[in-house]
Design a protein around this motif. Structure first.
Motif, PDB file in Angstrom:
ATOM      1  N   VAL A 221       0.844  -1.189   0.000  1.00  0.00           N
ATOM      2  CA  VAL A 221       0.000   0.000   0.000  1.00  0.00           C
ATOM      3  C   VAL A 221       0.879   1.238   0.000  1.00  0.00           C
ATOM      4  O   VAL A 221       1.999   1.211   0.533  1.00  0.00           O
ATOM      5  CB  VAL A 221      -0.957  -0.023   1.212  1.00  0.00           C
ATOM      6  N   GLN A 222       0.395   2.291  -0.598  1.00  0.00           N
ATOM      7  CA  GLN A 222       1.141   3.537  -0.614  1.00  0.00           C
ATOM      8  C   GLN A 222       1.025   4.257   0.727  1.00  0.00           C
ATOM      9  O   GLN A 222       0.051   4.057   1.461  1.00  0.00           O
ATOM     10  CB  GLN A 222       0.615   4.448  -1.722  1.00  0.00           C
ATOM     11  N   PRO A 223       1.994   5.085   1.042  1.00  0.00           N
ATOM     12  CA  PRO A 223       1.881   5.893   2.271  1.00  0.00           C
ATOM     13  C   PRO A 223       0.573   6.665   2.287  1.00  0.00           C
ATOM     14  O   PRO A 223       0.148   7.212   1.272  1.00  0.00           O
ATOM     15  CB  PRO A 223       3.090   6.819   2.179  1.00  0.00           C
ATOM     16  N   GLY A 224      -0.059   6.674   3.453  1.00  0.00           N
ATOM     17  CA  GLY A 224      -1.350   7.320   3.598  1.00  0.00           C
ATOM     18  C   GLY A 224      -2.522   6.400   3.343  1.00  0.00           C
ATOM     19  O   GLY A 224      -3.673   6.770   3.600  1.00  0.00           O
ATOM     20  N   GLY A 225      -2.252   5.213   2.835  1.00  0.00           N
ATOM     21  CA  GLY A 225      -3.311   4.261   2.523  1.00  0.00           C
ATOM     22  C   GLY A 225      -3.788   3.493   3.742  1.00  0.00           C
ATOM     23  O   GLY A 225      -3.345   3.726   4.873  1.00  0.00           O
ATOM     24  N   SER A 226      -4.704   2.558   3.489  1.00  0.00           N
ATOM     25  CA  SER A 226      -5.316   1.777   4.565  1.00  0.00           C
ATOM     26  C   SER A 226      -5.307   0.292   4.220  1.00  0.00           C
ATOM     27  O   SER A 226      -5.317  -0.093   3.050  1.00  0.00           O
ATOM     28  CB  SER A 226      -6.766   2.214   4.779  1.00  0.00           C
ATOM     29  N   LEU A 227      -5.287  -0.510   5.273  1.00  0.00           N
ATOM     30  CA  LEU A 227      -5.443  -1.953   5.168  1.00  0.00           C
ATOM     31  C   LEU A 227      -6.226  -2.436   6.381  1.00  0.00           C
ATOM     32  O   LEU A 227      -6.161  -1.826   7.448  1.00  0.00           O
ATOM     33  CB  LEU A 227      -4.088  -2.675   5.131  1.00  0.00           C
ATOM     34  N   ARG A 228      -6.905  -3.561   6.194  1.00  0.00           N
ATOM     35  CA  ARG A 228      -7.594  -4.198   7.318  1.00  0.00           C
ATOM     36  C   ARG A 228      -7.086  -5.629   7.427  1.00  0.00           C
ATOM     37  O   ARG A 228      -7.264  -6.436   6.509  1.00  0.00           O
ATOM     38  CB  ARG A 228      -9.100  -4.206   7.121  1.00  0.00           C
TER      39      ARG A 228
ATOM     40  N   GLN B 201      -7.679  -2.480  11.855  1.00  0.00           N
ATOM     41  CA  GLN B 201      -7.871  -1.477  10.816  1.00  0.00           C
ATOM     42  C   GLN B 201      -6.709  -0.499  10.893  1.00  0.00           C
ATOM     43  O   GLN B 201      -6.492   0.129  11.936  1.00  0.00           O
ATOM     44  CB  GLN B 201      -9.202  -0.744  11.025  1.00  0.00           C
ATOM     45  N   MET B 202      -5.989  -0.385   9.794  1.00  0.00           N
ATOM     46  CA  MET B 202      -4.801   0.466   9.755  1.00  0.00           C
ATOM     47  C   MET B 202      -5.025   1.575   8.751  1.00  0.00           C
ATOM     48  O   MET B 202      -5.186   1.302   7.553  1.00  0.00           O
ATOM     49  CB  MET B 202      -3.567  -0.360   9.386  1.00  0.00           C
ATOM     50  N   ASN B 203      -5.023   2.804   9.220  1.00  0.00           N
ATOM     51  CA  ASN B 203      -5.200   3.972   8.368  1.00  0.00           C
ATOM     52  C   ASN B 203      -3.950   4.844   8.413  1.00  0.00           C
ATOM     53  O   ASN B 203      -3.112   4.693   9.301  1.00  0.00           O
ATOM     54  CB  ASN B 203      -6.413   4.781   8.833  1.00  0.00           C
ATOM     55  N   SER B 204      -3.846   5.737   7.464  1.00  0.00           N
ATOM     56  CA  SER B 204      -2.711   6.673   7.409  1.00  0.00           C
ATOM     57  C   SER B 204      -1.389   5.928   7.548  1.00  0.00           C
ATOM     58  O   SER B 204      -0.511   6.317   8.335  1.00  0.00           O
ATOM     59  CB  SER B 204      -2.844   7.732   8.501  1.00  0.00           C
ATOM     60  N   LEU B 205      -1.245   4.882   6.789  1.00  0.00           N
ATOM     61  CA  LEU B 205      -0.055   4.035   6.917  1.00  0.00           C
ATOM     62  C   LEU B 205       1.212   4.777   6.511  1.00  0.00           C
ATOM     63  O   LEU B 205       1.199   5.632   5.613  1.00  0.00           O
ATOM     64  CB  LEU B 205      -0.230   2.776   6.072  1.00  0.00           C
ATOM     65  N   LYS B 206       2.300   4.427   7.203  1.00  0.00           N
ATOM     66  CA  LYS B 206       3.606   5.043   6.990  1.00  0.00           C
ATOM     67  C   LYS B 206       4.607   3.956   6.611  1.00  0.00           C
ATOM     68  O   LYS B 206       4.424   2.774   6.961  1.00  0.00           O
ATOM     69  CB  LYS B 206       4.062   5.725   8.278  1.00  0.00           C
ATOM     70  N   PRO B 207       5.677   4.331   5.943  1.00  0.00           N
ATOM     71  CA  PRO B 207       6.700   3.322   5.599  1.00  0.00           C
ATOM     72  C   PRO B 207       7.213   2.565   6.828  1.00  0.00           C
ATOM     73  O   PRO B 207       7.530   1.370   6.722  1.00  0.00           O
ATOM     74  CB  PRO B 207       7.803   4.168   4.955  1.00  0.00           C
ATOM     75  N   GLU B 208       7.268   3.223   7.960  1.00  0.00           N
ATOM     76  CA  GLU B 208       7.761   2.557   9.181  1.00  0.00           C
ATOM     77  C   GLU B 208       6.779   1.528   9.731  1.00  0.00           C
ATOM     78  O   GLU B 208       7.104   0.824  10.694  1.00  0.00           O
ATOM     79  CB  GLU B 208       8.120   3.580  10.258  1.00  0.00           C
ATOM     80  N   ASP B 209       5.587   1.433   9.164  1.00  0.00           N
ATOM     81  CA  ASP B 209       4.647   0.384   9.544  1.00  0.00           C
ATOM     82  C   ASP B 209       4.928  -0.925   8.812  1.00  0.00           C
ATOM     83  O   ASP B 209       4.299  -1.953   9.098  1.00  0.00           O
ATOM     84  CB  ASP B 209       3.203   0.808   9.253  1.00  0.00           C
ATOM     85  N   THR B 210       5.858  -0.890   7.876  1.00  0.00           N
ATOM     86  CA  THR B 210       6.211  -2.085   7.120  1.00  0.00           C
ATOM     87  C   THR B 210       6.748  -3.165   8.044  1.00  0.00           C
ATOM     88  O   THR B 210       7.703  -2.940   8.796  1.00  0.00           O
ATOM     89  CB  THR B 210       7.250  -1.753   6.045  1.00  0.00           C
ATOM     90  N   ALA B 211       6.128  -4.341   8.006  1.00  0.00           N
ATOM     91  CA  ALA B 211       6.505  -5.435   8.894  1.00  0.00           C
ATOM     92  C   ALA B 211       5.623  -6.639   8.577  1.00  0.00           C
ATOM     93  O   ALA B 211       4.649  -6.528   7.828  1.00  0.00           O
ATOM     94  CB  ALA B 211       6.319  -5.040  10.354  1.00  0.00           C
ATOM     95  N   VAL B 212       5.974  -7.762   9.185  1.00  0.00           N
ATOM     96  CA  VAL B 212       5.073  -8.906   9.209  1.00  0.00           C
ATOM     97  C   VAL B 212       4.221  -8.769  10.466  1.00  0.00           C
ATOM     98  O   VAL B 212       4.763  -8.559  11.561  1.00  0.00           O
ATOM     99  CB  VAL B 212       5.833 -10.242   9.215  1.00  0.00           C
ATOM    100  N   TYR B 213       2.923  -8.885  10.300  1.00  0.00           N
ATOM    101  CA  TYR B 213       1.985  -8.710  11.403  1.00  0.00           C
ATOM    102  C   TYR B 213       1.439 -10.067  11.843  1.00  0.00           C
ATOM    103  O   TYR B 213       1.056 -10.894  11.009  1.00  0.00           O
ATOM    104  CB  TYR B 213       0.840  -7.789  10.983  1.00  0.00           C
TER     105      TYR B 213
ATOM    106  N   VAL C 157       2.880  -6.649   5.565  1.00  0.00           N
ATOM    107  CA  VAL C 157       2.399  -5.316   5.227  1.00  0.00           C
ATOM    108  C   VAL C 157       3.591  -4.503   4.748  1.00  0.00           C
ATOM    109  O   VAL C 157       4.592  -4.370   5.466  1.00  0.00           O
ATOM    110  CB  VAL C 157       1.742  -4.626   6.433  1.00  0.00           C
ATOM    111  N   THR C 158       3.489  -3.978   3.542  1.00  0.00           N
ATOM    112  CA  THR C 158       4.548  -3.157   2.971  1.00  0.00           C
ATOM    113  C   THR C 158       3.963  -1.817   2.574  1.00  0.00           C
ATOM    114  O   THR C 158       3.010  -1.750   1.797  1.00  0.00           O
ATOM    115  CB  THR C 158       5.178  -3.828   1.752  1.00  0.00           C
ATOM    116  N   VAL C 159       4.538  -0.766   3.141  1.00  0.00           N
ATOM    117  CA  VAL C 159       4.076   0.589   2.847  1.00  0.00           C
ATOM    118  C   VAL C 159       5.181   1.290   2.065  1.00  0.00           C
ATOM    119  O   VAL C 159       6.251   1.571   2.608  1.00  0.00           O
ATOM    120  CB  VAL C 159       3.750   1.361   4.126  1.00  0.00           C
ATOM    121  N   SER C 160       4.906   1.534   0.806  1.00  0.00           N
ATOM    122  CA  SER C 160       5.934   2.094  -0.069  1.00  0.00           C
ATOM    123  C   SER C 160       5.280   2.759  -1.264  1.00  0.00           C
ATOM    124  O   SER C 160       4.238   2.312  -1.748  1.00  0.00           O
ATOM    125  CB  SER C 160       6.887   0.997  -0.528  1.00  0.00           C
ATOM    126  N   SER C 161       5.930   3.805  -1.747  1.00  0.00           N
ATOM    127  CA  SER C 161       5.447   4.463  -2.951  1.00  0.00           C
ATOM    128  C   SER C 161       6.142   3.891  -4.178  1.00  0.00           C
ATOM    129  O   SER C 161       5.866   4.326  -5.304  1.00  0.00           O
ATOM    130  CB  SER C 161       5.668   5.975  -2.849  1.00  0.00           C
TER     131      SER C 161
END
Length: 122
Positions: free
Chosen positions: A12-19, A81-93, A118-122
Motif C-alpha cells: 500500500v502507498q503511504p497514507g493508505g489503509s489496510l484491514r 484497521q490500519m489507516n494513514s499508513l507510513k513506511p515505518e509500519d512495514t513489517a510482518v503482522y 504489510v509493505t508501505v511504499s510508494s
C-alpha cells in the motif's frame, strides 16, 4: 492446539489503509485478550495493539489515532484497521492471545502463525 491464521496484508502507498484479520482456533476465544504484533526486518517483535474480552484496548504510541483493533467473539476473529499508513509500519503482522485477559498482552502463547506481510511504499 491453538492456531492463529492472519490475512489481509499487502502493498500500500503511504497514507493508505489496510484491514488485517486473524482467525483463532483451539481456545475459548471469548475468555482471552487478543493482540496484534509486528516484526520488521532486523527488529524484535513488538506489540501493536491489544483488546480484552470486554473490549478494553491498548495501543503502542506510534499507532495511536491511526490503528483500531476490534474483535468478533462469535466468529473468533480479531481485526486491525490500519489507516494513514507510513513506511515505518512495514513489517510482518501476527496475532496472538493472552489467557490473563490483559490488553497489554503480558502472556501470549508461545506458538505463532505465519503472519501477514504489510509493505508501505510508494
Amino acid at each position: 492446539q491453538v492456531q492463529f491464521v492472519e490475512s489481509g496484508g499487502g502493498l500500500v502507498q503511504p497514507g493508505g489503509s489496510l484491514r488485517l484479520s486473524c482467525a483463532a482456533s483451539g481456545l475459548i476465544f471469548r475468555l482471552y485478550a487478543m493482540g496484534w504484533y509486528r516484526q520488521a526486518p532486523g527488529e524484535q517483535r513488538e506489540l501493536v495493539a491489544g483488546i480484552t474480552s470486554a473490549g478494553t484496548t491498548n495501543y503502542v504510541d506510534s499507532v495511536k489515532g491511526r490503528f483500531t483493533i476490534s474483535r468478533d467473539n462469535a466468529k473468533k476473529m480479531v481485526y486491525l484497521q490500519m489507516n494513514s499508513l507510513k513506511p515505518e509500519d512495514t513489517a510482518v503482522y501476527y496475532c496472538n492471545a493472552d489467557w490473563t485477559n490483559k490488553a497489554t498482552m503480558n502472556r501470549p502463547f508461545g506458538s505463532w502463525g505465519q503472519g501477514t506481510q504489510v509493505t508501505v511504499s510508494s
